[in-house]
Write an enzyme that holds these catalytic residues in place. Structure first.
Site, PDB file in Angstrom:
ATOM      1  N   TYR A 141     -45.557  44.138-150.623  1.00 48.12           N
ATOM      2  CA  TYR A 141     -44.472  45.288-150.633  1.00 48.12           C
ATOM      3  C   TYR A 141     -45.196  46.514-151.289  1.00 48.12           C
ATOM      4  CZ  TYR A 141     -41.194  41.707-150.611  1.00 48.12           C
ATOM      5  OH  TYR A 141     -40.049  40.501-150.156  1.00 48.12           O
ATOM      6  N   LYS A 188     -50.049  30.480-151.076  1.00 49.42           N
ATOM      7  CA  LYS A 188     -50.352  29.935-149.847  1.00 49.42           C
ATOM      8  C   LYS A 188     -51.905  29.726-149.521  1.00 49.42           C
ATOM      9  CE  LYS A 188     -48.488  28.781-145.696  1.00 49.42           C
ATOM     10  NZ  LYS A 188     -47.750  27.343-145.562  1.00 49.42           N
ATOM     11  N   ASP A 220     -44.229  27.101-149.101  1.00 44.52           N
ATOM     12  CA  ASP A 220     -43.304  26.570-148.141  1.00 44.52           C
ATOM     13  C   ASP A 220     -42.667  25.222-148.788  1.00 44.52           C
ATOM     14  OD1 ASP A 220     -45.697  25.950-147.883  1.00 44.52           O
ATOM     15  OD2 ASP A 220     -45.676  25.095-145.722  1.00 44.52           O
ATOM     16  N   ASP A 244     -39.587  36.822-154.488  1.00 40.70           N
ATOM     17  CA  ASP A 244     -38.432  37.658-153.931  1.00 40.70           C
ATOM     18  C   ASP A 244     -37.507  36.355-153.277  1.00 40.70           C
ATOM     19  OD1 ASP A 244     -36.696  39.434-153.227  1.00 40.70           O
ATOM     20  OD2 ASP A 244     -37.996  40.316-151.554  1.00 40.70           O
ATOM     21  N   ASP A 248     -34.307  34.189-155.248  1.00 40.24           N
ATOM     22  CA  ASP A 248     -32.730  34.318-154.973  1.00 40.24           C
ATOM     23  C   ASP A 248     -32.128  32.775-154.535  1.00 40.24           C
ATOM     24  OD1 ASP A 248     -32.568  37.048-154.988  1.00 40.24           O
ATOM     25  OD2 ASP A 248     -31.803  37.144-152.902  1.00 40.24           O
TER      26      ASP A 248
END
Ligand code: NAD
Length: 355
Positions: A141, A188, A220, A244, A248
């Protein structure tokens, strides 16, 4: 005297922050050297009164404060402004960046009273008690981004310095040490070089925390495990974008966004806010759930002021109110006693007096 800056912001922020302050004042009552609460403008309210979403006076007060308690920002009234001037980018993201709040903490703990509110089966979510620690100021980001022509393409660079990784991972170990002693580092590393670097550093830091059990999980798989068997997790530490998405996902395990508090820390200062937004659809009606903000106040006492006992008293008072069958409209089922925003704040204060 500890100095807390309160930034109610917009929409329901104006209704839920006074309830959190009310609860903090009640739990701190009688403490010597008690707290001073000062108020400031942020978001749309600041645009209307001071011409920009993060006025200089607010930023100066935030630098001076020991901690910041925020409501939420944004609303349709300001949605037509250019993006950098809007409450979200010009207010919220700007203050996070200005204070270098690099660690975002979201505890997700199932209340036994709200097991039925989850969209997942009770046996899957009943023991959920985890924390997601997300790196907040680095990675994709904040990396270099741009467009190319011929052929047209776009890029975002995922770049992490050793310092950025070290400070967040170390915080993860320290947090796990104070909880159930389990840290899961999510990356990852099968594909990304930045993840392999993250993993190397994490393994090295682990040597300083022999009592913490470290595991690594690809992002994942972590997404899958969070809905399959969420109670396996204690502390999850991860980079910005993975965090992020996973925060959620994890928030919804416990039913309502109106229950999820958050803390953003820079090592010395913290900003505490509910995970939800300004909910313009219900603003001004005294029906918003103030519990995420009240629980954010508990996080403030824990992480900024080391007042663990008081933090737990707030958390127990919230549990007690739910156990008494009181709910705000977002959580209510038939048979529940439905309370408004102010009344829910009062109920938590009342519960504190018997805890
Ligand atoms: P939202 O979280 O404000 O609302 C989503 C839904 O959840 C709405 O139906 C709302 O009524 C409900 N809800 C949210 N909080 C609740 C609470 N405490 N009690 C009961 N119900 C609650 O998200 P949105 O609708 O996507 O965004 C609304 C505005 O908030 C936008 O301007 C957005 O940019 C802003 N926003 C701000 C923040 C922040 O300040 N940290 C975060 C997210 C969104």
């Amino acid at each position: 005297m500890p100095n807390v800056l309160v930034l109610p912001g917009d929409g329901i922020g104006q209704e839920i922050t006074p309830e959190a302050v009310k609860v903090l004042e009640a739990v701190l009552k009688g403490r010597s050297g008690s707290f001073a609460f000062q108020y400031g403008l942020i978001g749309g309210a600041a645009i209307d009164e001071a011409g920009k979403a993060l006025p200089d006076a607010t930023l100066a007060a935030a630098h001076d404060a020991d901690a910041i308690l925020m409501g939420s920002v944004g609303g349709p009234k300001w949605d037509t402004l250019p993006a950098p001037e809007r409450p979200e980018l010009g207010g919220l993201l700007k203050i996070r960046k200005a204070l270098s709040l690099y660690a975002n903490i979201r505890p997700v703990k199932m209340s036994p009273m709200l097991v039925d509110a989850s969209t997942l089966r009770p046996e899957v979510v009943k023991d959920v008690d985890l924390v997601v620690l997300r790196e907040l100021t680095g990675g994709l980001y904040f990396g270099e981004k741009g467009r190319k022509t011929n052929p047209p393409s776009a890029f975002d660079i995922l770049d992490y310095s050793e310092v950025e990784i070290r400070r967040i991972v170390k915080m993860g170990f320290q947090m796990a040490e104070k909880r159930r002693g389990k840290l899961c580092s999510v990356d990852k590393a099968n594909v990304l070089e930045s993840s392999r670097f993250w993993r190397e550093i994490t393994v090295e830091i682990a040597k300083d925390f022999p009592d913490v059990e470290l595991t690594h999980m690809y992002v994942d798989n972590a997404a899958m495990q969070l809905v399959r068997w969420p109670s396996q997790f204690d502390v999850i530490v991860t980079e910005n974008m993975f965090g992020d998405i996973l925060t959620d996902l994890a928030s919804m395990l416990i039913g309502s966004i109106g229950m999820v508090p958050s803390a953003s820390l820079n090592g010395t200062k913290g900003l505490y806010e509910p995970a939800h937004g300004s909910a313009p659809d219900i603003a001004g009606k005294n029906i918003a759930n103030p519990l995420a903000t009240i629980l954010s106040g508990a996080l403030m006492l824990r992480y900024s002021f080391n007042l663990e006992e008081e933090a737990q008293r707030i958390e127990r008072a919230v549990e007690a109110v739910l156990a008494d069958g009181y709910r705000t409209a977002d959580l209510a089922k038939s048979g529940d006693k439905v309370l408004g925003t102010r009344e829910m704040g009062n109920a938590v204060v009342e519960a504190l007096s018997r805890i």
